[in-house]
Design a protein around this motif. Structure first.
Motif, PDB file in Angstrom:
ATOM      1  N   THR A 108       3.257  16.577  -3.239  1.00 50.35           N
ATOM      2  CA  THR A 108       4.390  16.487  -2.322  1.00 50.35           C
ATOM      3  C   THR A 108       3.962  15.842  -1.016  1.00 50.35           C
ATOM      4  N   VAL A 109       4.937  15.348  -0.279  1.00 52.39           N
ATOM      5  CA  VAL A 109       4.656  14.771   1.046  1.00 52.39           C
ATOM      6  C   VAL A 109       4.056  15.850   1.943  1.00 52.39           C
ATOM      7  N   GLN A 110       4.556  17.068   1.834  1.00 51.05           N
ATOM      8  CA  GLN A 110       4.039  18.179   2.642  1.00 51.05           C
ATOM      9  C   GLN A 110       2.558  18.413   2.361  1.00 51.05           C
ATOM     10  N   GLN A 111       2.176  18.435   1.084  1.00 52.41           N
ATOM     11  CA  GLN A 111       0.772  18.619   0.725  1.00 52.41           C
ATOM     12  C   GLN A 111      -0.082  17.490   1.292  1.00 52.41           C
ATOM     13  N   LEU A 112       0.378  16.269   1.096  1.00 48.40           N
ATOM     14  CA  LEU A 112      -0.350  15.104   1.593  1.00 48.40           C
ATOM     15  C   LEU A 112      -0.504  15.178   3.097  1.00 48.40           C
ATOM     16  N   TRP A 113       0.595  15.449   3.777  1.00 46.57           N
ATOM     17  CA  TRP A 113       0.583  15.428   5.239  1.00 46.57           C
ATOM     18  C   TRP A 113      -0.318  16.511   5.819  1.00 46.57           C
ATOM     19  N   MET A 114      -0.268  17.727   5.261  1.00 52.76           N
ATOM     20  CA  MET A 114      -1.105  18.811   5.781  1.00 52.76           C
ATOM     21  C   MET A 114      -2.589  18.473   5.656  1.00 52.76           C
ATOM     22  N   GLU A 115      -2.973  17.954   4.509  1.00 53.29           N
ATOM     23  CA  GLU A 115      -4.379  17.580   4.308  1.00 53.29           C
ATOM     24  C   GLU A 115      -4.752  16.387   5.204  1.00 53.29           C
ATOM     25  N   TYR A 116      -3.844  15.450   5.330  1.00 53.06           N
ATOM     26  CA  TYR A 116      -4.033  14.270   6.183  1.00 53.06           C
ATOM     27  C   TYR A 116      -4.275  14.695   7.636  1.00 53.06           C
ATOM     28  N   LEU A 117      -3.498  15.643   8.129  1.00 56.03           N
ATOM     29  CA  LEU A 117      -3.707  16.149   9.494  1.00 56.03           C
ATOM     30  C   LEU A 117      -5.081  16.786   9.622  1.00 56.03           C
ATOM     31  N   LEU A 159      -4.298   8.043   4.704  1.00 56.80           N
ATOM     32  CA  LEU A 159      -3.354   8.627   3.751  1.00 56.80           C
ATOM     33  C   LEU A 159      -3.814   8.378   2.313  1.00 56.80           C
ATOM     34  N   ALA A 160      -4.280   7.175   2.024  1.00 59.65           N
ATOM     35  CA  ALA A 160      -4.787   6.856   0.689  1.00 59.65           C
ATOM     36  C   ALA A 160      -6.005   7.721   0.362  1.00 59.65           C
ATOM     37  N   HIS A 161      -6.889   7.867   1.334  1.00 67.87           N
ATOM     38  CA  HIS A 161      -8.081   8.697   1.150  1.00 67.87           C
ATOM     39  C   HIS A 161      -7.685  10.147   0.889  1.00 67.87           C
ATOM     40  N   THR A 162      -6.717  10.625   1.640  1.00 72.11           N
ATOM     41  CA  THR A 162      -6.235  11.998   1.479  1.00 72.11           C
ATOM     42  C   THR A 162      -5.678  12.211   0.078  1.00 72.11           C
ATOM     43  N   ALA A 163      -4.833  11.292  -0.382  1.00 70.42           N
ATOM     44  CA  ALA A 163      -4.274  11.408  -1.727  1.00 70.42           C
ATOM     45  C   ALA A 163      -5.383  11.414  -2.767  1.00 70.42           C
ATOM     46  N   ASN A 164      -6.366  10.548  -2.611  1.00 69.47           N
ATOM     47  CA  ASN A 164      -7.466  10.487  -3.569  1.00 69.47           C
ATOM     48  C   ASN A 164      -8.289  11.774  -3.571  1.00 69.47           C
ATOM     49  N   LEU A 165      -8.463  12.391  -2.409  1.00 65.76           N
ATOM     50  CA  LEU A 165      -9.170  13.675  -2.341  1.00 65.76           C
ATOM     51  C   LEU A 165      -8.400  14.758  -3.089  1.00 65.76           C
ATOM     52  N   ILE A 166      -7.106  14.832  -2.850  1.00 63.13           N
ATOM     53  CA  ILE A 166      -6.282  15.841  -3.528  1.00 63.13           C
ATOM     54  C   ILE A 166      -6.340  15.630  -5.038  1.00 63.13           C
ATOM     55  N   ILE A 167      -6.216  14.390  -5.459  1.00 59.10           N
ATOM     56  CA  ILE A 167      -6.255  14.073  -6.894  1.00 59.10           C
ATOM     57  C   ILE A 167      -7.613  14.441  -7.495  1.00 59.10           C
ATOM     58  N   GLN A 197       0.837  -1.197   0.000  1.00 57.76           N
ATOM     59  CA  GLN A 197       0.000   0.000   0.000  1.00 57.76           C
ATOM     60  C   GLN A 197       0.878   1.257   0.000  1.00 57.76           C
ATOM     61  N   GLY A 198       1.924   1.256   0.798  1.00 53.06           N
ATOM     62  CA  GLY A 198       2.842   2.395   0.843  1.00 53.06           C
ATOM     63  C   GLY A 198       3.563   2.598  -0.467  1.00 53.06           C
ATOM     64  N   ARG A 199       4.017   1.530  -1.067  1.00 50.68           N
ATOM     65  CA  ARG A 199       4.723   1.613  -2.351  1.00 50.68           C
ATOM     66  C   ARG A 199       3.819   2.193  -3.428  1.00 50.68           C
ATOM     67  N   ARG A 200       2.597   1.700  -3.476  1.00 47.75           N
ATOM     68  CA  ARG A 200       1.660   2.188  -4.500  1.00 47.75           C
ATOM     69  C   ARG A 200       1.245   3.631  -4.248  1.00 47.75           C
ATOM     70  N   LEU A 201       1.065   3.988  -2.986  1.00 47.92           N
ATOM     71  CA  LEU A 201       0.740   5.371  -2.659  1.00 47.92           C
ATOM     72  C   LEU A 201       1.871   6.294  -3.100  1.00 47.92           C
ATOM     73  N   HIS A 202       3.097   5.897  -2.834  1.00 45.55           N
ATOM     74  CA  HIS A 202       4.256   6.689  -3.237  1.00 45.55           C
ATOM     75  C   HIS A 202       4.270   6.892  -4.756  1.00 45.55           C
ATOM     76  N   GLU A 203       3.987   5.849  -5.514  1.00 46.34           N
ATOM     77  CA  GLU A 203       3.938   5.948  -6.984  1.00 46.34           C
ATOM     78  C   GLU A 203       2.860   6.935  -7.436  1.00 46.34           C
ATOM     79  N   VAL A 204       1.694   6.839  -6.822  1.00 47.08           N
ATOM     80  CA  VAL A 204       0.580   7.712  -7.189  1.00 47.08           C
ATOM     81  C   VAL A 204       0.918   9.171  -6.887  1.00 47.08           C
TER      82      VAL A 204
END
Length: 105
Positions: free
Chosen positions: A23-32, A61-69, A9-16
């Motif tokens: 960026t990790v910063q964007q992901l993390w801020m939204e995740y928080l 984290l996956a949900h957060t990435a999908n929201l940003i996308i 899951q982590g590997r695939r999230l990183h690829e996406v």
């Protein structure tokens, strides 16, 4: 019991994230903002398969990435008229205008 899907899951999230330009910063801020509890360094370590996170945090984290996308408009192919307008805009640029730089009498 170890969750067998954590590393995958982590590997695939990183690829996406890389493909989407997130960026990790964007992901993390939204995740928080969504209630995530892992620190930024932990998220980064998880994405590089150096740290395991609980399933709920991984899914958030996956949900957060999908929201940003989902908020990012996809690239589109240009229509002829758009290309013509761009060319006209650049030809009217003073740098491309042959009368630019001429002094008035």
């Amino acid at each position: 019991m170890d969750d067998p899907w954590g590393e995958e899951q982590g590997r695939r999230l990183h690829e996406v994230l890389e493909r989407a330009g997130i960026t990790v910063q964007q992901l993390w801020m939204e995740y928080l903002h969504l209630g995530g509890t892992a620190h930024r360094v932990e998220v980064e370590a998880y994405l590089h398969r150096s740290l395991k996170l609980p399933r709920a945090q991984r899914d958030l984290l996956a949900h957060t990435a999908n929201l940003i996308i989902s908020r990012t408009p996809p690239p589109t192919a240009p229509y002829s008229i758009e290309l013509e307008q761009r060319r006209q805009d650049t030809s009217q640029d003073p740098a491309g205008d042959p009368s630019a730089g001429q002094s008035c009498p």
